[in-house]
Design a protein around this motif. Structure first.
Motif, short mmCIF file in Angstrom:
data_model
loop_
_atom_site.label_atom_id
_atom_site.label_comp_id
_atom_site.label_asym_id
_atom_site.label_seq_id
_atom_site.Cartn_x
_atom_site.Cartn_y
_atom_site.Cartn_z
N ASP A 120 -11.63 2.91 -10.65
CA ASP A 120 -11.47 1.69 -9.78
C ASP A 120 -12.66 1.16 -9.23
OD1 ASP A 120 -9.65 -0.41 -8.24
OD2 ASP A 120 -10.85 0.34 -6.97
N PHE A 156 -4.62 11.60 -0.89
CA PHE A 156 -4.32 10.47 -2.12
C PHE A 156 -4.19 10.90 -3.29
CE2 PHE A 156 -7.37 8.02 1.12
CZ PHE A 156 -6.42 7.42 1.87
N SER A 163 3.62 9.39 -6.92
CA SER A 163 4.08 8.13 -6.99
C SER A 163 4.51 7.57 -8.22
CB SER A 163 2.98 7.24 -6.54
OG SER A 163 2.66 7.58 -5.09
N GLU A 166 4.51 2.11 -11.02
CA GLU A 166 4.16 0.59 -10.21
C GLU A 166 3.65 0.81 -8.83
OE1 GLU A 166 8.27 2.06 -9.39
OE2 GLU A 166 6.99 2.14 -11.29
N ARG A 167 3.62 1.96 -8.21
CA ARG A 167 3.04 1.95 -6.94
C ARG A 167 1.75 2.90 -6.96
NH1 ARG A 167 6.97 2.91 -2.02
NH2 ARG A 167 4.95 1.86 -1.26
N ARG A 168 1.20 3.09 -7.95
CA ARG A 168 -0.12 4.04 -7.94
C ARG A 168 -1.33 3.21 -7.75
NH1 ARG A 168 0.47 8.49 -13.03
NH2 ARG A 168 1.88 9.66 -11.90
N GLY A 169 -1.10 1.87 -7.93
CA GLY A 169 -2.44 0.98 -7.43
C GLY A 169 -2.56 1.00 -5.91
N GLU A 170 -1.35 0.98 -5.43
CA GLU A 170 -1.38 1.11 -3.79
C GLU A 170 -2.06 2.12 -3.16
OE1 GLU A 170 2.46 0.49 -2.05
OE2 GLU A 170 3.13 -1.10 -3.41
N VAL A 171 -1.85 3.43 -3.76
CA VAL A 171 -2.70 4.54 -3.61
C VAL A 171 -4.02 4.44 -3.66
CG1 VAL A 171 -3.06 7.06 -3.76
CG2 VAL A 171 -0.69 5.83 -3.76
N ASP A 173 -5.73 1.51 -3.81
CA ASP A 173 -6.35 0.69 -2.81
C ASP A 173 -6.40 1.27 -1.34
OD1 ASP A 173 -6.37 -1.38 -4.51
OD2 ASP A 173 -4.41 -2.31 -3.88
N LEU A 174 -5.82 2.45 -1.18
CA LEU A 174 -5.88 3.12 0.34
C LEU A 174 -6.93 3.99 0.05
CD1 LEU A 174 -1.99 3.88 0.87
CD2 LEU A 174 -3.31 2.29 2.12
#
Length: 229
Positions: A120, A156, A163, A166-171, A173-174
């Motif tokens: 990322d 993380f 996760s 669909e929610r791995r992108g949030e991790v 970002d965190l």
């Protein structure tokens, strides 16, 4: 994650390690006990039904015995924990560099863990910044930052594995946001350290100027080089 010897309050307690190891080997130990019961006890089982019956019979005494083993071992580890902590503090007192070296190791381990997350741009930039910042691992505040980064990296990585897609992108970002905050804190410490060093240099220069004010500075001429023979 490696146990942190520099922070006894956050270090993994020995009884938890012992209990975790024994629980991890519970099933293999049960299967070995069943195998021993089938081979050593007579009469030998002659069918699948006999084997299953022998396994049930083994479980009747294995489960209480193994539970008692876990409890006894964990209690023993908990009893010797204060002695282990005293030994840890004594070791750190004999080796002042141990805390600094462990802080470096924590940072390296955290960076490795975070780099294993999917690529990322934001996270990569934060990690590159963390890598190139002048960490002063002898500073207790920098040690806290490396400890927090290591804790966050492990959290993380675990969250990413568990996760849904669909929610791995949030991790990610965190992880990027947390790495940026740690980098900002390390940068602030480095800036503070630089100002202190600059102040020390100015103080020393002023002292030398005042003490040797009457001495004319020497002019050192460059040494002429002889031609090579």
């Amino acid at each position: 994650m490696a146990q942190d010897l520099t922070n006894p309050e956050r270090a993994v307690l020995p009884w938890r390690i012992v209990a975790g190891i024994l629980l991890h080997f519970c099933v293999p130990a049960y299967l070995l006990a069943c195998l021993a019961a089938c081979v050593l006890e007579t009469p030998l089982p002659s069918s699948v039904i006999d084997v299953l019956a022998r396994m049930v019979q083994t479980g009747v005494y294995f489960i209480p015995a193994y539970t008692a083993l876990i409890g006894t071992s964990a209690m023993g580890a908990k009893i010797i924990d204060p002695a282990l902590r005293r030994r840890r503090r004594s070791w750190l007192a004999r080796d002042p560099q141990a805390i600094t070296e462990q802080s470096r190791a924590r940072l390296a381990g955290a960076m490795t863990t975070l780099r294993q997350l999917p690529r990322d741009t934001r996270l990569a930039t934060a990690l590159a910044t963390l890598e190139h910042l002048p960490w002063d691992h002898g500073d207790a505040r920098a040690q806290d930052l490396s400890r927090d980064l290591a804790t966050a990296a492990a959290a993380f990585a675990s969250a990413f594995r568990s996760s849904p897609e669909e929610r791995r992108g949030e991790v990610i970002d965190l992880a990027a946001a947390s790495s940026e905050r740690i980098a900002a804190a390390v940068g602030a410490l480095a800036e503070e350290r630089g100002k202190l060093d600059q102040g020390d240099a100015q103080t020393i220069a002023g002292y030398i100027t005042a003490r040797y004010a009457d001495d004319a500075p020497l002019t050192i001429a460059p040494t002429a080089r002889r031609p090579h023979s």
